[in-house]
Design a protein around this motif. Sequence first.
Motif, PDB file in Angstrom:
ATOM      1  N   ASN A   1      28.028  10.925  80.687  1.00 15.67           N
ATOM      2  CA  ASN A   1      27.302  11.724  79.706  1.00 15.67           C
ATOM      3  C   ASN A   1      26.782  10.807  78.597  1.00 15.67           C
ATOM      4  OD1 ASN A   1      29.352  11.377  77.657  1.00 15.67           O
ATOM      5  ND2 ASN A   1      30.554  12.975  78.677  1.00 15.67           N
ATOM      6  N   ASP A   2      25.964  11.341  77.712  1.00 19.62           N
ATOM      7  CA  ASP A   2      25.313  10.517  76.688  1.00 19.62           C
ATOM      8  C   ASP A   2      26.325   9.781  75.813  1.00 19.62           C
ATOM      9  OD1 ASP A   2      22.765  11.035  77.486  1.00 19.62           O
ATOM     10  OD2 ASP A   2      22.398  12.640  76.046  1.00 19.62           O
ATOM     11  N   LEU A   3      27.378  10.484  75.400  1.00 21.81           N
ATOM     12  CA  LEU A   3      28.373   9.872  74.522  1.00 21.81           C
ATOM     13  C   LEU A   3      29.084   8.718  75.219  1.00 21.81           C
ATOM     14  CD1 LEU A   3      29.845   9.908  71.829  1.00 21.81           C
ATOM     15  CD2 LEU A   3      31.467  11.556  72.808  1.00 21.81           C
ATOM     16  N   GLN A   4      29.516   8.948  76.466  1.00 24.31           N
ATOM     17  CA  GLN A   4      30.185   7.890  77.225  1.00 24.31           C
ATOM     18  C   GLN A   4      29.260   6.692  77.430  1.00 24.31           C
ATOM     19  OE1 GLN A   4      31.107  10.407  80.657  1.00 24.31           O
ATOM     20  NE2 GLN A   4      33.287   9.942  80.374  1.00 24.31           N
ATOM     21  N   MET A   5      28.025   6.985  77.822  1.00 26.68           N
ATOM     22  CA  MET A   5      27.092   5.910  78.140  1.00 26.68           C
ATOM     23  C   MET A   5      26.796   5.051  76.918  1.00 26.68           C
ATOM     24  SD  MET A   5      23.245   6.137  79.651  1.00 26.68           S
ATOM     25  CE  MET A   5      22.696   6.803  78.079  1.00 26.68           C
TER      26      MET A   5
ATOM     27  N   ASP B   1      17.720   5.845  83.497  1.00 27.37           N
ATOM     28  CA  ASP B   1      18.154   5.548  84.862  1.00 27.37           C
ATOM     29  C   ASP B   1      19.635   5.178  84.896  1.00 27.37           C
ATOM     30  OD1 ASP B   1      15.633   6.041  85.865  1.00 27.37           O
ATOM     31  OD2 ASP B   1      14.992   3.949  85.695  1.00 27.37           O
ATOM     32  N   ILE B   2      20.104   4.485  83.855  1.00 28.74           N
ATOM     33  CA  ILE B   2      21.530   4.157  83.783  1.00 28.74           C
ATOM     34  C   ILE B   2      22.350   5.439  83.727  1.00 28.74           C
ATOM     35  CG2 ILE B   2      23.341   3.078  82.398  1.00 28.74           C
ATOM     36  CD1 ILE B   2      21.288   1.055  81.432  1.00 28.74           C
ATOM     37  N   ARG B   3      21.916   6.373  82.897  1.00 26.54           N
ATOM     38  CA  ARG B   3      22.639   7.640  82.766  1.00 26.54           C
ATOM     39  C   ARG B   3      22.653   8.399  84.090  1.00 26.54           C
ATOM     40  NH1 ARG B   3      20.033   9.489  78.816  1.00 26.54           N
ATOM     41  NH2 ARG B   3      18.518  10.756  79.928  1.00 26.54           N
TER      42      ARG B   3
END
Length: 232
Positions: free
Chosen positions: A133-137, A125-127
């Motif tokens: 994107n996954d890397l940033q998150m 849900d945060i993403r």
Amino acid sequence: MAGTSLSLGANVTDPGGLESLDARVLQLLAQRPDGFSNAELLKEMSAMQPSNETPTTAVELGAVVNRLLSESKIEMLRRADQASGGSDFYLRLKKGSDLTNVSPEEQLVYSIVEEAKRMGVWIRDIRERSGLNDLQMRRVLKALEQRKLIRSIKAAGTTRKTYILYGLEADESLTGGTFYSDQQLDSEFVQTLIHVCTNWLLQRARQAEELHRSDPVAQREASFVLSEEVIF
């Protein structure tokens, strides 16, 4: 809300007497806590402008939005678009606490976690809400965890990772309550509780039999345990 004329106080007017675009955006967002998409906001801006003004352009609105975002007065999140089946971004007034010495992405993720309170928020849900994107998150989550601003927990009985503010106690629906320890079922405690309850019921049945030897119906009723007698 479209087409509604809104008036602003004198404290948000420009020296020339025209309402500032910044103030209009903030006024509109205050009217709708759930926020607007860029297209909706541009439409509402046009509807509230005096007829003698040139309509606000998308470029002008974009500059205002970027300025308000940089000043942490508003925030941009992503939500599901039921009409298209996809998702879009929306703007709303800034909610929650302001952090110092953090990036805009870290502030955004912190706000999402803070808003969830004791229920926490699932990493997926945060993403979806942040648009990262996954890397940033994962980089943002790691930074916030290292600063002890948030922490991760696994919902009881699952592998689902949920984030919550560091100093908050998670809701029992996540931790499992009394029967769970470190989000794992405390099977030893459960077995002990079953053993104690079974012995108690057997003892109650024996007492009922001794008190009402010649009355099976009375024995049965006396062996029952009422909810008021159970101590949690």
